[in-house]
Design a protein around this motif. Structure first.
Motif, mmCIF file in Angstrom:
data_model
loop_
_atom_site.group_PDB
_atom_site.id
_atom_site.type_symbol
_atom_site.label_atom_id
_atom_site.label_comp_id
_atom_site.label_asym_id
_atom_site.label_seq_id
_atom_site.Cartn_x
_atom_site.Cartn_y
_atom_site.Cartn_z
ATOM 1 N N ILE A 53 0.852 -1.187 0.000
ATOM 2 C CA ILE A 53 0.000 0.000 0.000
ATOM 3 C C ILE A 53 0.887 1.236 0.000
ATOM 4 C CG2 ILE A 53 -1.668 1.348 1.332
ATOM 5 C CD1 ILE A 53 -2.858 -1.247 2.351
ATOM 6 N N PHE A 54 0.769 2.046 -1.061
ATOM 7 C CA PHE A 54 1.445 3.337 -1.154
ATOM 8 C C PHE A 54 0.405 4.442 -0.926
ATOM 9 C CE2 PHE A 54 4.329 1.157 -4.461
ATOM 10 C CZ PHE A 54 5.283 0.849 -3.508
ATOM 11 N N GLY A 55 0.878 5.599 -0.489
ATOM 12 C CA GLY A 55 -0.038 6.723 -0.324
ATOM 13 C C GLY A 55 0.561 7.793 0.570
ATOM 14 N N SER A 56 -0.091 8.926 0.607
ATOM 15 C CA SER A 56 0.432 10.105 1.291
ATOM 16 C C SER A 56 0.562 9.924 2.798
ATOM 17 C CB SER A 56 -0.471 11.302 1.015
ATOM 18 O OG SER A 56 -0.032 12.432 1.756
ATOM 19 N N ALA A 57 1.651 10.466 3.335
ATOM 20 C CA ALA A 57 1.826 10.523 4.789
ATOM 21 C C ALA A 57 0.969 11.631 5.398
ATOM 22 C CB ALA A 57 3.299 10.775 5.122
ATOM 23 N N ARG A 58 0.373 12.489 4.575
ATOM 24 C CA ARG A 58 -0.325 13.678 5.074
ATOM 25 C C ARG A 58 -1.834 13.502 5.176
ATOM 26 N NH1 ARG A 58 3.060 18.610 2.135
ATOM 27 N NH2 ARG A 58 5.104 17.580 2.218
ATOM 28 N N ILE A 59 -2.350 12.400 4.704
ATOM 29 C CA ILE A 59 -3.802 12.183 4.783
ATOM 30 C C ILE A 59 -4.166 11.762 6.200
ATOM 31 C CG2 ILE A 59 -5.702 10.723 3.981
ATOM 32 C CD1 ILE A 59 -4.480 10.777 1.218
ATOM 33 N N LEU A 60 -5.131 12.437 6.779
ATOM 34 C CA LEU A 60 -5.494 12.245 8.187
ATOM 35 C C LEU A 60 -6.659 11.279 8.336
ATOM 36 C CD1 LEU A 60 -5.500 16.019 9.208
ATOM 37 C CD2 LEU A 60 -3.691 14.358 9.701
ATOM 38 N N PRO A 61 -6.767 10.653 9.516
ATOM 39 C CA PRO A 61 -8.004 9.929 9.831
ATOM 40 C C PRO A 61 -9.175 10.904 9.801
ATOM 41 C CG PRO A 61 -6.288 9.463 11.461
ATOM 42 C CD PRO A 61 -5.780 10.592 10.613
ATOM 43 N N SER A 62 -10.350 10.435 9.456
ATOM 44 C CA SER A 62 -11.490 11.338 9.268
ATOM 45 C C SER A 62 -11.836 12.106 10.540
ATOM 46 C CB SER A 62 -12.707 10.554 8.770
ATOM 47 O OG SER A 62 -12.976 9.459 9.616
ATOM 48 N N ASP A 63 -11.749 11.457 11.709
ATOM 49 C CA ASP A 63 -12.097 12.175 12.941
ATOM 50 C C ASP A 63 -11.095 13.279 13.243
ATOM 51 O OD1 ASP A 63 -10.082 10.340 13.466
ATOM 52 O OD2 ASP A 63 -10.910 9.648 15.372
ATOM 53 N N GLU A 64 -9.811 13.023 12.971
ATOM 54 C CA GLU A 64 -8.789 14.049 13.202
ATOM 55 C C GLU A 64 -8.958 15.197 12.206
ATOM 56 O OE1 GLU A 64 -5.502 16.181 14.562
ATOM 57 O OE2 GLU A 64 -6.689 14.581 15.509
ATOM 58 N N ALA A 65 -9.243 14.882 10.949
ATOM 59 C CA ALA A 65 -9.455 15.927 9.951
ATOM 60 C C ALA A 65 -10.641 16.805 10.326
ATOM 61 C CB ALA A 65 -9.671 15.298 8.576
#
Length: 302
Positions: free
Chosen positions: A78-90
């Protein structure tokens, strides 16, 4: 007189570990200028510029040997951004920005973070799905990530939360990147060389799953596609989560129009939107959901 019989398989020489434990230098030779230390315990020596080939070999060997010992044969990366937050944190951050009366640009960024957080949730669900289904396989498949926050954390978290194991391949960066807390400790690795890290991502992978990300994600994804396109690596499913993101980011039609890629190169990857859709594609590719005969062979229903 009793003489203890020798074991036929006893070592003929002390192990490196044993010698390392007993090779304490005399006091006169304990200083940093002394060359007395064993070469393989001398960090200053191992870090010399001329020793780069040895360090590269060690970085290839250590994860390889440990994965062999741990029985890791197949992975889904699984690749993907380190900057995407969990929905509750966002959502919490958006509410904080709104309460602070921040400017329009800050508000837009916070709103976008909430929109993008759905990918964290999908990565977490996908990893949970893979880990749960893999338990029934003769050769289990394990989730492997870059070991950091964001999408990487979501991948490891999905496996962790149902009691499964997963891998994290961390990289030393100028800014601190601690491993996320969901990686299986004995499968948590740290790399100095990006190239060897990417090699380990691909060596055991049966599928590549790329979520939205930046330069690092693009680097990893395009290297995998290039190796498959040029037949340096066997073909395997490459799933891109979020058609809208990827088609806005990369004009694949322009690449075909200008002859930069062949029309059939578009078939090297597939867009998906949900964890279920991704799993269905992998299950169809490998027959994951077909009944087994207990020996790892699929049993047809007809």
């Amino acid at each position: 007189m009793d003489i203890k019989r020798q074991d036929l398989t006893a070592r003929n020489f002390p192990s490196a570990e044993e010698d390392a434990q007993i090779a304490e230098p005399p006091h006169r030779y304990t200083g940093p200028e002394s060359a007395y230390r064993l070469a393989f315990t001398d960090t200053d020596f191992l870090l010399r510029e001329e020793l780069r080939p040895v360090r590269m070999q060690l970085e290839l060997l250590k994860p390889e040997l440990i994965q062999q010992e741990q029985g890791i044969e197949s992975t889904i990366v699984i690749f993907g951004s380190a900057r995407i937050l969990p929905s509750d944190e966002a959502q919490r951050r958006l509410e904080a920005v709104q309460a602070a009366g921040a400017d329009a640009a800050a508000l837009k960024r916070a709103e976008m973070a909430v929109t993008m957080s759905r990918y964290y949730d999908e990565a977490r669900r996908f990893s949970e799905m893979v880990t749960r289904r893999a338990r029934t396989m003769a050769t289990p498949v394990y989730v492997s990530t870059g070991g950091g926050p964001g999408i990487m954390e979501a991948g490891n978290r999905g496996a962790f939360e149902i009691g499964g194991r997963s891998l994290g391949l961390n990289i030393v960066l100028p800014h601190e990147q601690a491993p996320n807390p969901y990686i299986t400790p004995e499968l948590c690795f740290q790399f100095h060389y990006f190239g060897l890290r990417k090699m380990h991502f691909l060596m055991r992978s049966v599928a590549i799953v790329a979520f939205p990300g930046g330069f690092g994600t693009l680097d990893e994804m395009f290297e995998a596609l290039t190796l498959i396109q040029t037949k340096k690596s066997r073909r395997r499913p490459v799933l891109l989560f979020g058609r809208d993101f990827w088609t806005r980011l990369i004009n694949f039609d322009l690449l075909i129009e200008t002859g930069m890629i062949s029309p059939e190169d578009i078939d090297l990857f597939r867009f998906v939107e949900t964890a279920e859709e991704a799993w269905e594609h992998l299950a169809a590719e490998y027959g994951f959901d077909l009944p087994h005969d207990g020996k790892g062979e699929h049993v047809d229903d007809f």
